[in-house]
Design a protein around this motif. Structure first.
Motif, PDB file in Angstrom:
ATOM      1  N   ALA A 211       2.481  53.218 -65.297  1.00  0.00           N
ATOM      2  CA  ALA A 211       3.602  53.738 -66.093  1.00  0.00           C
ATOM      3  C   ALA A 211       4.765  54.122 -65.178  1.00  0.00           C
ATOM      4  CB  ALA A 211       3.149  54.944 -66.913  1.00  0.00           C
ATOM      5  N   ALA A 212       4.438  54.658 -64.011  1.00  0.00           N
ATOM      6  CA  ALA A 212       5.505  55.029 -63.067  1.00  0.00           C
ATOM      7  C   ALA A 212       6.216  53.784 -62.551  1.00  0.00           C
ATOM      8  CB  ALA A 212       4.919  55.823 -61.903  1.00  0.00           C
ATOM      9  N   ILE A 213       5.447  52.728 -62.305  1.00  0.00           N
ATOM     10  CA  ILE A 213       6.048  51.464 -61.851  1.00  0.00           C
ATOM     11  C   ILE A 213       6.973  50.905 -62.932  1.00  0.00           C
ATOM     12  CG2 ILE A 213       5.528  49.075 -61.216  1.00  0.00           C
ATOM     13  CD1 ILE A 213       2.878  50.137 -59.977  1.00  0.00           C
ATOM     14  N   ALA A 214       6.519  50.978 -64.191  1.00  0.00           N
ATOM     15  CA  ALA A 214       7.353  50.495 -65.296  1.00  0.00           C
ATOM     16  C   ALA A 214       8.625  51.332 -65.405  1.00  0.00           C
ATOM     17  CB  ALA A 214       6.558  50.535 -66.606  1.00  0.00           C
ATOM     18  N   ALA A 215       8.492  52.639 -65.199  1.00  0.00           N
ATOM     19  CA  ALA A 215       9.671  53.519 -65.267  1.00  0.00           C
ATOM     20  C   ALA A 215      10.663  53.180 -64.162  1.00  0.00           C
ATOM     21  CB  ALA A 215       9.239  54.981 -65.178  1.00  0.00           C
ATOM     22  N   ASP A 216      10.133  52.915 -62.958  1.00  0.00           N
ATOM     23  CA  ASP A 216      11.015  52.513 -61.851  1.00  0.00           C
ATOM     24  C   ASP A 216      11.761  51.231 -62.200  1.00  0.00           C
ATOM     25  OD1 ASP A 216      10.316  54.645 -60.283  1.00  0.00           O
ATOM     26  OD2 ASP A 216       8.915  53.536 -59.011  1.00  0.00           O
ATOM     27  N   THR A 217      11.062  50.305 -62.847  1.00  0.00           N
ATOM     28  CA  THR A 217      11.682  49.035 -63.238  1.00  0.00           C
ATOM     29  C   THR A 217      12.820  49.281 -64.217  1.00  0.00           C
ATOM     30  OG1 THR A 217       9.551  47.977 -62.935  1.00  0.00           O
ATOM     31  CG2 THR A 217      11.196  46.761 -64.191  1.00  0.00           C
ATOM     32  N   ARG A 218      12.572  50.193 -65.173  1.00  0.00           N
ATOM     33  CA  ARG A 218      13.643  50.524 -66.132  1.00  0.00           C
ATOM     34  C   ARG A 218      14.830  51.150 -65.415  1.00  0.00           C
ATOM     35  NH1 ARG A 218       9.074  52.103 -69.357  1.00  0.00           N
ATOM     36  NH2 ARG A 218       8.724  50.421 -70.874  1.00  0.00           N
ATOM     37  N   SER A 219      14.549  51.936 -64.381  1.00  0.00           N
ATOM     38  CA  SER A 219      15.671  52.609 -63.714  1.00  0.00           C
ATOM     39  C   SER A 219      16.510  51.614 -62.907  1.00  0.00           C
ATOM     40  CB  SER A 219      15.176  53.770 -62.851  1.00  0.00           C
ATOM     41  OG  SER A 219      14.518  53.262 -61.719  1.00  0.00           O
ATOM     42  N   VAL A 220      15.923  50.490 -62.518  1.00  0.00           N
ATOM     43  CA  VAL A 220      16.725  49.450 -61.848  1.00  0.00           C
ATOM     44  C   VAL A 220      17.775  48.894 -62.819  1.00  0.00           C
ATOM     45  CG1 VAL A 220      16.659  47.170 -60.736  1.00  0.00           C
ATOM     46  CG2 VAL A 220      14.907  48.872 -60.192  1.00  0.00           C
ATOM     47  N   ALA A 221      17.421  48.865 -64.112  1.00  0.00           N
ATOM     48  CA  ALA A 221      18.390  48.401 -65.113  1.00  0.00           C
ATOM     49  C   ALA A 221      19.611  49.327 -65.165  1.00  0.00           C
ATOM     50  CB  ALA A 221      17.731  48.309 -66.491  1.00  0.00           C
ATOM     51  N   ASP A 222      19.427  50.595 -64.818  1.00  0.00           N
ATOM     52  CA  ASP A 222      20.553  51.543 -64.860  1.00  0.00           C
ATOM     53  C   ASP A 222      21.505  51.392 -63.670  1.00  0.00           C
ATOM     54  OD1 ASP A 222      19.606  52.679 -67.181  1.00  0.00           O
ATOM     55  OD2 ASP A 222      18.387  54.167 -66.116  1.00  0.00           O
ATOM     56  N   LEU A 223      21.064  50.719 -62.631  1.00  0.00           N
ATOM     57  CA  LEU A 223      21.911  50.595 -61.436  1.00  0.00           C
ATOM     58  C   LEU A 223      23.027  49.589 -61.687  1.00  0.00           C
ATOM     59  CD1 LEU A 223      19.132  50.455 -58.684  1.00  0.00           C
ATOM     60  CD2 LEU A 223      20.613  52.392 -59.234  1.00  0.00           C
ATOM     61  N   PRO A 224      24.182  49.798 -61.075  1.00  0.00           N
ATOM     62  CA  PRO A 224      25.270  48.821 -61.239  1.00  0.00           C
ATOM     63  C   PRO A 224      24.886  47.461 -60.657  1.00  0.00           C
ATOM     64  CG  PRO A 224      25.869  50.582 -59.674  1.00  0.00           C
ATOM     65  CD  PRO A 224      24.553  50.955 -60.258  1.00  0.00           C
ATOM     66  N   ASP A 225      25.451  46.426 -61.248  1.00  0.00           N
ATOM     67  CA  ASP A 225      25.178  45.050 -60.807  1.00  0.00           C
ATOM     68  C   ASP A 225      26.133  44.705 -59.662  1.00  0.00           C
ATOM     69  OD1 ASP A 225      24.802  42.357 -60.483  1.00  0.00           O
ATOM     70  OD2 ASP A 225      25.042  41.846 -62.604  1.00  0.00           O
ATOM     71  N   PRO A 226      25.601  44.412 -58.484  1.00  0.00           N
ATOM     72  CA  PRO A 226      26.519  44.115 -57.366  1.00  0.00           C
ATOM     73  C   PRO A 226      27.162  42.741 -57.467  1.00  0.00           C
ATOM     74  CG  PRO A 226      24.229  43.848 -56.653  1.00  0.00           C
ATOM     75  CD  PRO A 226      24.182  44.365 -58.075  1.00  0.00           C
ATOM     76  N   VAL A 227      26.573  41.834 -58.240  1.00  0.00           N
ATOM     77  CA  VAL A 227      27.020  40.434 -58.242  1.00  0.00           C
ATOM     78  C   VAL A 227      28.373  40.302 -58.942  1.00  0.00           C
ATOM     79  CG1 VAL A 227      26.486  38.115 -59.089  1.00  0.00           C
ATOM     80  CG2 VAL A 227      24.670  39.562 -58.135  1.00  0.00           C
ATOM     81  N   GLY A 228      29.264  39.543 -58.344  1.00  0.00           N
ATOM     82  CA  GLY A 228      30.563  39.265 -58.958  1.00  0.00           C
ATOM     83  C   GLY A 228      31.665  40.181 -58.460  1.00  0.00           C
ATOM     84  N   GLU A 229      31.318  41.192 -57.702  1.00  0.00           N
ATOM     85  CA  GLU A 229      32.342  42.093 -57.158  1.00  0.00           C
ATOM     86  C   GLU A 229      33.341  41.285 -56.312  1.00  0.00           C
ATOM     87  OE1 GLU A 229      32.910  45.569 -53.793  1.00  0.00           O
ATOM     88  OE2 GLU A 229      30.916  44.780 -54.139  1.00  0.00           O
ATOM     89  N   ILE A 230      34.615  41.584 -56.489  1.00  0.00           N
ATOM     90  CA  ILE A 230      35.679  40.904 -55.738  1.00  0.00           C
ATOM     91  C   ILE A 230      36.184  41.868 -54.671  1.00  0.00           C
ATOM     92  CG2 ILE A 230      37.991  39.873 -55.930  1.00  0.00           C
ATOM     93  CD1 ILE A 230      35.948  38.347 -57.546  1.00  0.00           C
ATOM     94  N   PHE A 231      36.298  41.412 -53.445  1.00  0.00           N
ATOM     95  CA  PHE A 231      36.800  42.315 -52.402  1.00  0.00           C
ATOM     96  C   PHE A 231      37.572  41.529 -51.340  1.00  0.00           C
ATOM     97  CE2 PHE A 231      33.327  41.610 -49.263  1.00  0.00           C
ATOM     98  CZ  PHE A 231      32.398  40.985 -50.077  1.00  0.00           C
ATOM     99  N   ASP A 232      38.247  42.281 -50.460  1.00  0.00           N
ATOM    100  CA  ASP A 232      39.046  41.683 -49.378  1.00  0.00           C
ATOM    101  C   ASP A 232      40.065  40.660 -49.897  1.00  0.00           C
ATOM    102  OD1 ASP A 232      37.597  43.236 -47.650  1.00  0.00           O
ATOM    103  OD2 ASP A 232      36.547  41.607 -46.641  1.00  0.00           O
ATOM    104  N   SER A 233      40.741  40.990 -50.985  1.00  0.00           N
ATOM    105  CA  SER A 233      41.755  40.078 -51.527  1.00  0.00           C
ATOM    106  C   SER A 233      42.979  40.061 -50.620  1.00  0.00           C
ATOM    107  CB  SER A 233      42.177  40.539 -52.923  1.00  0.00           C
ATOM    108  OG  SER A 233      41.067  40.514 -53.791  1.00  0.00           O
ATOM    109  N   ALA A 234      43.586  38.913 -50.504  1.00  0.00           N
ATOM    110  CA  ALA A 234      44.778  38.799 -49.646  1.00  0.00           C
ATOM    111  C   ALA A 234      45.612  37.603 -50.083  1.00  0.00           C
ATOM    112  CB  ALA A 234      44.360  38.626 -48.186  1.00  0.00           C
ATOM    113  N   GLU A 235      46.923  37.724 -49.884  1.00  0.00           N
ATOM    114  CA  GLU A 235      47.813  36.557 -50.014  1.00  0.00           C
ATOM    115  C   GLU A 235      48.121  36.100 -48.600  1.00  0.00           C
ATOM    116  OE1 GLU A 235      50.123  35.314 -52.628  1.00  0.00           O
ATOM    117  OE2 GLU A 235      49.698  36.691 -54.289  1.00  0.00           O
ATOM    118  N   LEU A 236      47.873  34.860 -48.307  1.00  0.00           N
ATOM    119  CA  LEU A 236      48.028  34.400 -46.926  1.00  0.00           C
ATOM    120  C   LEU A 236      49.382  33.741 -46.714  1.00  0.00           C
ATOM    121  CD1 LEU A 236      44.497  32.880 -46.358  1.00  0.00           C
ATOM    122  CD2 LEU A 236      45.349  35.128 -45.689  1.00  0.00           C
ATOM    123  N   PRO A 237      49.856  33.751 -45.459  1.00  0.00           N
ATOM    124  CA  PRO A 237      51.133  33.073 -45.144  1.00  0.00           C
ATOM    125  C   PRO A 237      51.109  31.593 -45.550  1.00  0.00           C
ATOM    126  CG  PRO A 237      50.357  34.369 -43.262  1.00  0.00           C
ATOM    127  CD  PRO A 237      49.273  34.409 -44.288  1.00  0.00           C
TER     128      PRO A 237
END
Lengths: 421, 421
Positions: free
Chosen positions: B75-101
């Motif tokens: 049950a604790a393992i299942a609860a941990d699994t559910r708590s992973v659903a609460d974490l933000p999704d890292p995939v798709g984050e956009i970073f280091d944006s720049a306009e180049l010369p």
């Protein structure tokens, strides 16, 4: 050469380098550039001896040219070294700061990698390029150049060592394995007690050898099959010079185009224009059945080199004036093709924002382009200032690696005699 | 089991996972937790069979307890699994944006690693923990648990597969190698055509085996010699409970204290207090000559377990209620000691800001602490929400690895039919 001794000294030197200020590192870089000029005669004499031996061994002209140093080339290498001094120092940057519920003040601090092993082929300039970048990033370097440039590497390393010593830095900050014994390479790859990272600079065989034999993390890269997919909405007029640029500008490098995918609706319109532009520049086209039929029937075909593609022509990095061409149903088929073969640089030419968005999301390559040439996948073009390698693996860094990608970080937590609950 | 087939299916599944929205992944995680509960009887029966075989083979009680699943643990393992659903999704984050010369609009986009191979020992919970984190991070997992929990792993994997299929996800998103053939591990480590990253979860021998045999990048970690240096300005009163916390709270884990370094000026004052606090909790002190002399002469010494240290007691991860102690001249000697042995978690106890600053700059370990227990080096404590591993290598990620460290990035460049000049 005693590798353990070399490793131990490199690690001690790395501890020294990690403490240097930017000013101290930049002064060493300028001294290094000056030393190349001051030792020019010795370096060119050593290079001449390497070339003579290579010529006697029947080395081909292209390789001989890659090995050759001239006063002008050496001056350019020195100038590149000076320009590394102008780049910002990545070491010491503080990021991801946070105050935690447990009371700790946390941040990450950018730190040098430590000791970097670099294995490269017959390009003497790499000796200096990599040494300069490692120095700026605060890491010691152990270099192993191709055995055919052994004397050049030894002379260059000797010049660099004298510059380092002049600046009060340990000479072991840059060491070269110039003993011809090939077992040294295998030994370097297993020196994990001292070496933190291996960068191979060369062909696929070298990368594979490192992966097979290294117990140290290896940055693989510099190899890749590059694709352009022109969809039915692409501006065909403007697509042609872009495809020309991607294929012809510098065919021997890793970001040069290998395979053109064309959506069926525009194949008959686009492909003859591509052939008319590229073939006069000496490009051979290796075509699937559909594109072959289109090109064979096009006006001017008699002067083009157009041949049927074999299955191996898809998924091959040509490094030459050869382009494989395939007609596809649409975006899904293009994505499937690229999923099978792409890793490096892949582009879509389109006017359809939804198609561009899907391409960007779904193509899993180091660099993905919309309406831009694959040739832009390069540290200089991407604004990194300098490039250590173009990584096509997924860990640590992907795509062009600059100074920042030659660093790691540590976590720093400040407490008030804090204990974990 | 056909590893190539497993690898190919994992790679296809990874392509599917990379396209999922956060909501789809979270729904799958909840289904996975539910499936563990729904298949509880089968899982516990398989676990009982594993335990019976282990007991018959003479497995010790501590290992049997690590292997054991109970309704509460599941049950604790299942609860941990559910708590992973609460974490933000890292995939798709956009970073280091720049306009180049050169006119390109450039950014980086966070993407899944792809296929992750995990090799672990006799902890059935790792099967679920890692599968859940990989799923949330958009990667497929190939799991290899210890052969003594083979039946447990098979039952858990079967439950997870049914949940994935229910959600319309490929069952190959999570696969387990449950065939006892040990050559499968070696084979997995060479499956570089399909697998992007190997995470070993276990002792030093397993990590070494992976480094020696893998052609895939390996995240090594979870092992380290941890130091605390108390300098002459430390608040000795508050230092004692901190040292107690670092050593005694959970001695069997990688961030537990191994070696205490004490500046000479305060050794005679601090060490007897440390012994008086730690020894009644069962800690054995292994002392250099100077600290031994101090402790032997201290009141109460007859009830402490204090023994002379051998050279091996410095640089050893004890994983037990043992602490080595060394008296040092000052910060330089402490930094030299830590440079020789530290990689994981090292702390200074001091009231001297300059000493703290030098310690933070110069100690080259995954986590460096000022006036805080080494026990804080942990994904949960550092606010990552979940932890895949604690890396002690320098590439890709260092210290606690959370979901973000289970991702990579790609470069995205948007042009206007741009060509490289």
């Amino acid at each position: 050469m005693d590798l353990v001794q070399i490793g131990r000294e490199a690690k001690a030197a790395a501890r020294h380098l990690a403490r240097l200020s930017r000013a101290e590192k930049d002064a060493a870089l300028l001294a290094l550039a000056d030393a190349l000029m001051a030792h020019q005669d010795a370096i060119l004499a050593a290079n001449a001896a390497d070339l003579e031996a290579a010529r006697a061994a029947g080395t081909n002209a292209a390789l001989l040219d890659r090995m050759l140093l001239t006063p002008a080339r050496l001056a350019a290498i020195a100038a590149d070294t000076r320009s590394v001094a102008d780049l910002p120092d990545p070491v010491g940057e503080i990021f991801d700061s946070a105050e935690l519920p447990n009371g700790l003040r946390l941040h990450k601090r950018r730190t040098p990698i430590g000791v970097i092993g670099v294995i490269y082929e017959a390009r003497p300039n790499v000796t200096v390029d990599i040494a300069a970048l490692c120095l700026k990033a605060g890491s010691a370097a152990i270099l192993r150049g191709g055995s055919d440039i052994r004397q050049s590497v030894a002379a260059i390393t000797s010049a660099m060592s004298s510059a380092l010593s002049q600046c009060g830095l340990p000479a072991a900050a840059v060491q070269s394995l110039t003993d011809p014994d090939r077992e040294l390479v295998r030994g370097l790859l297993r020196l994990d007690q001292y070496v933190d990272m291996i960068i191979p600079r060369g062909g696929g065989g070298l990368h594979r050898f490192c992966l097979e034999n290294s117990t140290i993390p290896v940055i693989t890269g510099g190899i890749g099959v590059c694709h352009i997919f022109a969809d039915a909405s692409a501006d065909l007029e403007r697509a042609v010079p872009l495809i020309f640029n991607a294929k012809v500008q510098r065919p021997s490098v890793c970001n040069a185009l290998d395979t053109l995918l064309v959506q069926r609706e525009v194949a008959a319109d686009l492909l003859p224009r591509v052939a008319a532009a590229l073939c006069p520049a000496g490009v051979e086209l290796r075509c699937d059945a559909e594109s072959l039929a289109i090109l064979a029937a096009a006006p001017g075909a008699e002067s083009w080199k157009v041949v049927p593609a074999t299955p191996d022509d898809f998924g091959t990095e040509f490094m030459a004036l050869i382009l494989s061409i395939r007609v596809v149903d649409g975006l899904d088929m293009a994505l499937d093709h690229i999923a099978a073969y792409g890793t490096h640089s892949d582009a879509i030419l389109t006017s359809d924002a939804a198609a561009a968005d899907r391409f960007v999301r779904e193509v899993d390559s180091a660099a993905v382009f919309v309406n831009a040439s694959t040739r832009f996948n390069d540290g200089g073009q991407f604004g990194l200032g300098a490039e250590v390698a173009v990584s096509t693996q997924k860990l640590h860094a992907r795509g062009p690696m600059g100074l920042k990608e030659l660093t790691t970080y540590k976590w720093v937590a400040l407490g008030d005699y804090s204990v974990r609950a």
